[in-house]
Design a protein around this motif. Structure first.
Motif, PDB file in Angstrom:
ATOM      1  N   VAL A  69      -2.671  14.824  48.791  1.00  0.00           N
ATOM      2  CA  VAL A  69      -2.723  16.084  49.524  1.00  0.00           C
ATOM      3  C   VAL A  69      -1.971  17.169  48.743  1.00  0.00           C
ATOM      4  O   VAL A  69      -2.422  18.308  48.654  1.00  0.00           O
ATOM      5  CB  VAL A  69      -2.163  15.924  50.950  1.00  0.00           C
ATOM      6  N   TYR A  70      -0.852  16.811  48.144  1.00  0.00           N
ATOM      7  CA  TYR A  70      -0.093  17.765  47.340  1.00  0.00           C
ATOM      8  C   TYR A  70      -0.890  18.196  46.104  1.00  0.00           C
ATOM      9  O   TYR A  70      -0.929  19.378  45.769  1.00  0.00           O
ATOM     10  CB  TYR A  70       1.244  17.168  46.889  1.00  0.00           C
ATOM     11  N   THR A  71      -1.521  17.227  45.430  1.00  0.00           N
ATOM     12  CA  THR A  71      -2.295  17.578  44.235  1.00  0.00           C
ATOM     13  C   THR A  71      -3.527  18.401  44.611  1.00  0.00           C
ATOM     14  O   THR A  71      -3.908  19.307  43.874  1.00  0.00           O
ATOM     15  CB  THR A  71      -2.707  16.340  43.427  1.00  0.00           C
ATOM     16  N   THR A  72      -4.126  18.109  45.744  1.00  0.00           N
ATOM     17  CA  THR A  72      -5.277  18.901  46.186  1.00  0.00           C
ATOM     18  C   THR A  72      -4.857  20.334  46.492  1.00  0.00           C
ATOM     19  O   THR A  72      -5.547  21.286  46.114  1.00  0.00           O
ATOM     20  CB  THR A  72      -5.951  18.258  47.410  1.00  0.00           C
ATOM     21  N   LEU A  73      -3.724  20.514  47.158  1.00  0.00           N
ATOM     22  CA  LEU A  73      -3.240  21.864  47.434  1.00  0.00           C
ATOM     23  C   LEU A  73      -2.892  22.573  46.124  1.00  0.00           C
ATOM     24  O   LEU A  73      -3.182  23.764  45.954  1.00  0.00           O
ATOM     25  CB  LEU A  73      -2.046  21.844  48.388  1.00  0.00           C
ATOM     26  N   GLY A  74      -2.305  21.853  45.196  1.00  0.00           N
ATOM     27  CA  GLY A  74      -2.054  22.433  43.871  1.00  0.00           C
ATOM     28  C   GLY A  74      -3.347  22.886  43.217  1.00  0.00           C
ATOM     29  O   GLY A  74      -3.426  23.971  42.633  1.00  0.00           O
ATOM     30  N   ASP A 116      -3.019  12.959  37.825  1.00  0.00           N
ATOM     31  CA  ASP A 116      -3.619  14.253  38.172  1.00  0.00           C
ATOM     32  C   ASP A 116      -2.591  15.378  38.187  1.00  0.00           C
ATOM     33  O   ASP A 116      -2.866  16.478  37.714  1.00  0.00           O
ATOM     34  CB  ASP A 116      -4.316  14.179  39.534  1.00  0.00           C
ATOM     35  N   ALA A 117      -1.422  15.112  38.728  1.00  0.00           N
ATOM     36  CA  ALA A 117      -0.392  16.146  38.802  1.00  0.00           C
ATOM     37  C   ALA A 117       0.167  16.472  37.418  1.00  0.00           C
ATOM     38  O   ALA A 117       0.369  17.646  37.085  1.00  0.00           O
ATOM     39  CB  ALA A 117       0.727  15.717  39.746  1.00  0.00           C
ATOM     40  N   ILE A 118       0.419  15.455  36.614  1.00  0.00           N
ATOM     41  CA  ILE A 118       0.947  15.683  35.261  1.00  0.00           C
ATOM     42  C   ILE A 118      -0.067  16.473  34.431  1.00  0.00           C
ATOM     43  O   ILE A 118       0.257  17.497  33.827  1.00  0.00           O
ATOM     44  CB  ILE A 118       1.280  14.342  34.559  1.00  0.00           C
ATOM     45  N   TYR A 119      -1.291  15.981  34.417  1.00  0.00           N
ATOM     46  CA  TYR A 119      -2.351  16.640  33.643  1.00  0.00           C
ATOM     47  C   TYR A 119      -2.569  18.067  34.130  1.00  0.00           C
ATOM     48  O   TYR A 119      -2.711  19.001  33.333  1.00  0.00           O
ATOM     49  CB  TYR A 119      -3.651  15.839  33.741  1.00  0.00           C
ATOM     50  N   SER A 120      -2.575  18.255  35.438  1.00  0.00           N
ATOM     51  CA  SER A 120      -2.851  19.572  36.011  1.00  0.00           C
ATOM     52  C   SER A 120      -1.763  20.583  35.676  1.00  0.00           C
ATOM     53  O   SER A 120      -2.052  21.768  35.491  1.00  0.00           O
ATOM     54  CB  SER A 120      -3.040  19.459  37.521  1.00  0.00           C
ATOM     55  N   GLN A 121      -0.511  20.138  35.605  1.00  0.00           N
ATOM     56  CA  GLN A 121       0.544  21.068  35.192  1.00  0.00           C
ATOM     57  C   GLN A 121       0.292  21.540  33.761  1.00  0.00           C
ATOM     58  O   GLN A 121       0.430  22.723  33.458  1.00  0.00           O
ATOM     59  CB  GLN A 121       1.925  20.435  35.337  1.00  0.00           C
ATOM     60  N   GLY A 122      -0.104  20.617  32.892  1.00  0.00           N
ATOM     61  CA  GLY A 122      -0.450  21.012  31.525  1.00  0.00           C
ATOM     62  C   GLY A 122      -1.658  21.927  31.492  1.00  0.00           C
ATOM     63  O   GLY A 122      -1.694  22.913  30.747  1.00  0.00           O
TER      64      GLY A 122
END
Length: 172
Positions: A69-74, A116-122
């Motif tokens: 849910v956090y990654t989707t909101l991100g 997903d979160a690590i990659y998405s921050q990059g």
């Protein structure tokens, strides 16, 4: 499950009727998360980003340990960031960039190995840098000292974002 099934079977043919099923289901069983997630998935599918923010925050309140849910909101904030950046609304884009980065960070606080979160921050940094290429190419045609100075400043900024992206991609 009945209301979720009715929603799923109806939403593509009659969205208002499907929403009625969903609302009825929420009234009958307000603690049922599957109805909220069905609604979230629908809004993701149709791209109603502004509506998703509230729904995803409600999902976080219901399931605070659910990393997806956090990654989707991100991701929603990142899409808003990209939309605003493409429209030239840089201040608004930067606000959404920061929110996206924060929600990816919250996901990582729950599970530090969330790809997903690590990659998405990059990707946030990478896309910000890549979005500067057109402006950089435009400046490359100005050979005046002022033009060269602007080119170098923008190139340094762009390279800085690419440099910030790299550790996230390596870790991912």
């Amino acid at each position: 499950l009945v209301y979720e099934a009715l929603f799923t079977l109806t939403v593509d043919q009659d969205e208002p009727k499907a929403m009625e099923y969903l609302e009825t289901g929420k009234k009958v069983n307000p603690d049922e998360s599957s109805l909220l997630f069905a609604e979230i998935n629908h809004y993701l599918k149709v791209g109603k980003l502004d509506v998703l923010i509230g729904k995803l925050k409600a999902a976080i309140a219901k399931e605070p340990e659910n990393v997806s849910v956090y990654t989707t909101l991100g991701n929603v904030y990142d899409q808003l960031n990209q939309r605003e950046r493409a429209s030239g609304n840089i201040a608004e884009a930067d606000k959404y960039f920061d929110l996206a980065f924060d929600y990816y960070g919250q996901a990582l606080a729950k599970n530090p190995n969330t790809f997903d979160a690590i990659y998405s921050q990059g990707a946030l940094y990478y896309n910000k840098a890549a979005g500067m290429v057109d402006k950089l190419n435009e400046l490359s045609n100005d050979y005046t000292p002022a033009g060269n100075k602007k080119y170098k400043a923008l190139k340094d900024e762009m390279d800085g974002y690419f440099t910030k992206a790299l550790p996230y991609f390596i870790k991912a």
